[in-house]
Design a protein around this motif. Structure first.
Motif, short mmCIF file in Angstrom:
data_model
loop_
_atom_site.label_atom_id
_atom_site.label_comp_id
_atom_site.label_asym_id
_atom_site.label_seq_id
_atom_site.Cartn_x
_atom_site.Cartn_y
_atom_site.Cartn_z
N ARG A 164 2.66 -0.94 -4.31
CA ARG A 164 3.15 -1.94 -3.35
C ARG A 164 3.13 -3.33 -3.99
NH1 ARG A 164 4.64 -0.58 1.92
NH2 ARG A 164 4.33 1.65 2.20
N ASP A 200 -0.17 -7.08 -3.79
CA ASP A 200 -1.35 -7.22 -4.64
C ASP A 200 -0.98 -7.53 -6.09
OD1 ASP A 200 -2.90 -6.77 -2.52
OD2 ASP A 200 -3.92 -4.97 -3.29
N LEU A 219 1.16 -5.82 5.20
CA LEU A 219 0.07 -6.32 4.34
C LEU A 219 0.33 -6.05 2.86
CD1 LEU A 219 -3.10 -5.21 6.30
CD2 LEU A 219 -2.44 -7.55 5.71
N SER A 220 0.99 -4.95 2.57
CA SER A 220 1.05 -4.52 1.17
C SER A 220 2.40 -4.79 0.51
CB SER A 220 0.75 -3.03 1.09
OG SER A 220 1.73 -2.32 1.80
N PHE A 240 0.35 -1.73 7.69
CA PHE A 240 0.07 -1.54 6.27
C PHE A 240 1.23 -2.06 5.41
CE2 PHE A 240 0.56 1.00 2.39
CZ PHE A 240 -0.65 0.74 1.76
N THR A 252 -4.47 -1.94 -0.37
CA THR A 252 -3.11 -2.44 -0.17
C THR A 252 -2.26 -2.42 -1.45
OG1 THR A 252 -4.13 -4.61 -0.38
CG2 THR A 252 -3.46 -3.93 1.83
#
Ligand SMILES: O=C(O)CCC(=O)C(=O)O
Ligand SMILES: [Fe+2]
Length: 541
Positions: free
Chosen positions: A512, A515, A439-440, A436, A401
């Protein structure tokens, strides 16, 4: 240096203006025909038989021919007619072109496409009034044959055309242009804005044209009267009026051509200027330009410092030189060459299309493929590169991610990518966001590596007035969002200029946001967030 040439033969590289100079236009066509010739020769030399053909050349040749077949049949005919019209009216000698335009519609078509991209600035010479009339005819409706151009001529452009004709004493043409300017104002809505935002200048018109009070309706009536009277020599002598002051640039958010904002058009002009190699930076802008070695972001770089070129300081635009070896780059190009596809773009939030499916677009005319992070297991140099990117940018891309798969794209001659921003959250409609994405997070920054050397085809940042030369083995880094990680940073609007010769290969790694919160200490402090993008990479002296 010491060869004497007549001034007429001196070609100034900085002032090429294909849209209004037949000579430059002809030179461009000749150059293009040489490029295509060379391009095909190179391919044929390597491909005596199809089986003998190495993959990249084979793919390119097919794409080239497909392109040819697809365009020749439908769209080109009309454009070709207009092209002939343009040629007949201008000084271009068709025999001097180096190829028969009728037999090579693709070349002609592409040449015209270039010309569309480089609409005004218009020149201020009287010599080309006739050509300008042609240009005006072609671009007035925003259509070249069947092809939609980016924009119609704005009232400002038309007034400039009118001014040229006016100073050329071609009054009929001047009136024509001013009438067109007026009709492009859409029933006076722009004039109304002009009145609102620039009353002083309108005062000037008032005193020059009439002694009445100005309202929108009477303003238009006065304008009509002005147009009607201006061909009268007595009247002309009494006008010390600089006509462009009547049409000052509208505010940036003005809708000029159905959904396109004036600012977007201005940026488009600057983009084209940058791509042509014009220097649009002021001396003040240049003060921040710097090159230096840095070992700051990771101890690894103490042994082998990063060679950094700062193109812009705020927002940050940095080029890291010599970060990849030729051998590695060849591997990346080979990796995706096997199954390259024409690049697509995601439909925007404004688009009528309901689908998530990305589509082929005229905005982006490259081809590409992806390298999954998991290939690093079988592909050790790729693994090394991913780690290196993490250390250069001080980001965490160890998890899936943290970043997107590496995107590899190839641009053949003529291919380009129109100005855009890379962030996706604001641009994509909510239902189009993938799991995705959620989440990222958004594309916080772009790390773009140049995998080949090409003629032209740099990356242009119109708002930062910067053109980055695509030097092989270097990487460019910028932020797509502001430090709050949510608001898009429009200042890093950018695009890929048309490639003139060679194949431009790039690799994109989009970092992204989500994280990265692990690595950012104290994200709650506003002060820290504001200094974060700068302090990470720049040696603040
Ligand atoms: O080709 C370039 O120089 C820019 C490419 C780009 O902006 C992108 O792939 O998002
Ligand atoms: Fe981009």
């Amino acid at each position: 240096k010491y060869v004497t040439t007549s001034p007429h033969h001196v070609v100034s590289n900085t002032e090429l203006n294909y849209a209004s100079s037949p000579v430059d236009f002809k030179n461009l066509i000749i150059l293009e025909s040489q490029i295509v010739h060379h391009f095909l020769n190179t391919i044929w030399k390597k491909c005596d038989t199809a089986s003998n053909c190495s993959v990249p050349d084979h793919v390119l040749l097919h794409r080239y021919m497909d392109d040819f077949e697809a365009t020749i049949l439908k769209d080109v005919k009309m454009d070709l007619d207009l092209f002939h019209l343009l040629i007949n009216r201008s000084l271009i000698d068709l025999n001097g072109l180096g190829f028969d335009a009728a037999k090579h519609p693709l070349k002609v078509y592409k040449t015209i496409q270039r010309m569309i991209n480089i609409l005004p600035p218009l020149i201020n010479s009287t010599e080309y009034t006739n050509d300008m009339q042609e240009i005006k005819k072609i671009f007035l409706k925003g259509k070249l044959g069947n092809m939609e151009t980016n924009c119609v001529l704005s009232p400002q452009d038309l007034v400039k055309l009118g001014n040229v004709a006016f100073s050329d004493e071609s009054y009929a043409q001047a009136v024509d242009a001013f009438v067109a300017a007026k009709s492009n104002m859409r029933n006076g809505s722009l004039l109304e804005r002009a009145i609102k935002y620039h009353d002083i200048k309108l005062d000037k018109i008032k005193s020059l044209i009439s002694y009445n009070d100005i309202h929108v309706d009477s303003g238009l009536l006065l304008f009509d009267a002005f147009l009607h009277n201006m061909t009268h020599p007595n009247f002309i002598n009494r006008i010390p009026l600089k006509l462009e002051t009547m049409f000052p640039d509208p505010p940036a958010d003005t809708d000029v051509c159905g959904g396109i904002k004036y600012e977007a058009i201005q940026n488009g002009y600057i983009f084209e200027k940058l791509c042509r190699g014009e220097d649009v930076k002021t001396r003040k802008d240049k003060m921040h330009l710097k090159c230096y070695y840095s070992s700051k972001s990771h101890p690894e770089f103490i042994l082998k410092p990063l060679k950094i070129e700062v193109h812009n300081k705020n927002p940050l635009l940095i080029q890291y030189h010599n970060i990849l070896s030729e051998q590695d780059m060849q591997q990346y190009r080979d990796q995706v060459n096997k199954d390259m596809k024409i690049s697509k773009t995601t439909p925007s939030i404004r688009s009528q299309e309901n689908k998530k499916t990305p589509r082929i677009s005229r905005q982006r005319t490259s081809s590409g493929g992806w390298i999954q992070d998991s290939s690093s297991k079988t592909f050790p140099t790729f693994n090394k590169l991913l780690h290196k990117i993490g250390r250069i940018l001080q980001v965490d891309i160890s998890k899936e991610t943290g970043s997107e798969m590496m995107q590899i794209a190839a641009y053949s001659p003529g291919a380009h990518y129109a100005p855009h921003t890379d962030a996706i959250f604001e641009y994509k409609a909510e239902e189009r966001l993938e799991p995705f994405d959620l989440l990222s997070g958004d594309r916080i920054m772009t790390f773009m590596i140049y995998l080949s050397d090409v003629e032209e085809g740099g990356t242009a940042f119109p708002i930062l007035k910067t053109l980055v030369h695509p030097s092989k083995g270097s990487a460019l880094m910028w932020y797509n969002v502001q430090p709050d990680v949510e608001t898009i940073d429009r200042r890093t609007l950018h695009g890929g200029c048309s490639v003139l010769y060679g194949v431009k290969w790039i690799a994109n790694k989009w970092i992204r946001s989500k994280d990265q919160f692990q690595t950012l200490k104290c994200p709650a402090s506003k002060q820290f967030m504001e200094s974060w993008p700068l302090e990470m990479h720049i040696d603040m002296e």
